[in-house]
Design a protein around this motif. Structure first.
Motif, PDB file in Angstrom:
ATOM      1  N   ASP A 170       0.853  -1.194   0.000  1.00 56.70           N
ATOM      2  CA  ASP A 170       0.000   0.000   0.000  1.00 56.70           C
ATOM      3  C   ASP A 170       0.887   1.241   0.000  1.00 56.70           C
ATOM      4  O   ASP A 170       1.836   1.338   0.773  1.00 56.70           O
ATOM      5  CB  ASP A 170      -0.887   0.032   1.253  1.00 56.70           C
ATOM      6  N   ALA A 206      -3.089   3.466  -0.843  1.00 57.78           N
ATOM      7  CA  ALA A 206      -3.631   2.931  -2.095  1.00 57.78           C
ATOM      8  C   ALA A 206      -3.156   1.511  -2.368  1.00 57.78           C
ATOM      9  O   ALA A 206      -1.998   1.184  -2.139  1.00 57.78           O
ATOM     10  CB  ALA A 206      -3.221   3.830  -3.257  1.00 57.78           C
ATOM     11  N   LYS A 260      -5.452   7.511  -6.717  1.00 63.38           N
ATOM     12  CA  LYS A 260      -4.998   6.476  -5.786  1.00 63.38           C
ATOM     13  C   LYS A 260      -6.252   5.742  -5.329  1.00 63.38           C
ATOM     14  O   LYS A 260      -7.225   6.384  -4.905  1.00 63.38           O
ATOM     15  CB  LYS A 260      -4.291   7.091  -4.579  1.00 63.38           C
ATOM     16  N   GLN A 263      -8.047   2.502  -3.133  1.00 59.65           N
ATOM     17  CA  GLN A 263      -8.063   1.445  -2.125  1.00 59.65           C
ATOM     18  C   GLN A 263      -9.192   0.497  -2.530  1.00 59.65           C
ATOM     19  O   GLN A 263     -10.339   0.901  -2.671  1.00 59.65           O
ATOM     20  CB  GLN A 263      -8.319   2.028  -0.738  1.00 59.65           C
ATOM     21  N   ILE A 291      -7.880   9.665  -1.477  1.00 56.02           N
ATOM     22  CA  ILE A 291      -8.061   8.260  -1.844  1.00 56.02           C
ATOM     23  C   ILE A 291      -9.455   8.045  -2.417  1.00 56.02           C
ATOM     24  O   ILE A 291     -10.439   8.578  -1.903  1.00 56.02           O
ATOM     25  CB  ILE A 291      -7.892   7.348  -0.604  1.00 56.02           C
TER      26      ILE A 291
END
Length: 132
Positions: free
Chosen positions: A41, A45, A59, A61, A77
């Motif tokens: 990560d 991200a 970015k 997740q 994010i």
């Protein structure tokens, strides 16, 4: 070679994550993004997307469901998950601002994280503009 479709529910968690990444990447390609999986990560991200315009990047997740967490606040994010064959990509902080007052879950209050296994009607309505 004869190709056989897999059963998603039979995949282990890492295989599900990679499957979801590939599905999201294919959809993001329709919007001009090339994606790159990050082995660790980076600034929260799991992967990044770079747009063909040479300026825009995101970015992302990747999650299994609608999720919010204080640890992503201020990191610009985007969260991505798949439910009922819809791929959702939403700006974390904007959705957190809209939902934080509605989250009464003690877990969120104590841990700073919240998720829901299925979208409610209200959450579907809130997120419909974020369907890819």
């Amino acid at each position: 070679m004869i190709l056989k479709k897999i059963n998603y529910s039979e995949l282990n968690s890492k295989a599900k994550e990679m499957y979801n990444f590939q599905k999201a990447s294919a959809k993001l390609a329709d919007y001009g993004f090339t994606t790159m999986w990050l082995s660790n990560d980076w600034q929260g991200a799991d992967f990044i997307g770079v747009h063909v315009d040479g300026v825009t990047d995101i970015k992302v997740q990747l999650k299994a469901r609608l999720s919010l967490s204080k640890k992503y606040v201020g990191k610009n994010i985007y969260m991505c998950f798949i439910e009922d064959n819809y791929i959702y990509l939403y700006p974390h902080d904007e959705i957190l601002d809209l939902m934080e007052h509605r989250i009464s879950d003690q877990t969120y209050i104590t841990t700073g994280s919240w998720s829901t296994p299925k979208l409610s009607k209200q959450n579907k309505e809130l997120l419909k503009k974020y369907i890819l």
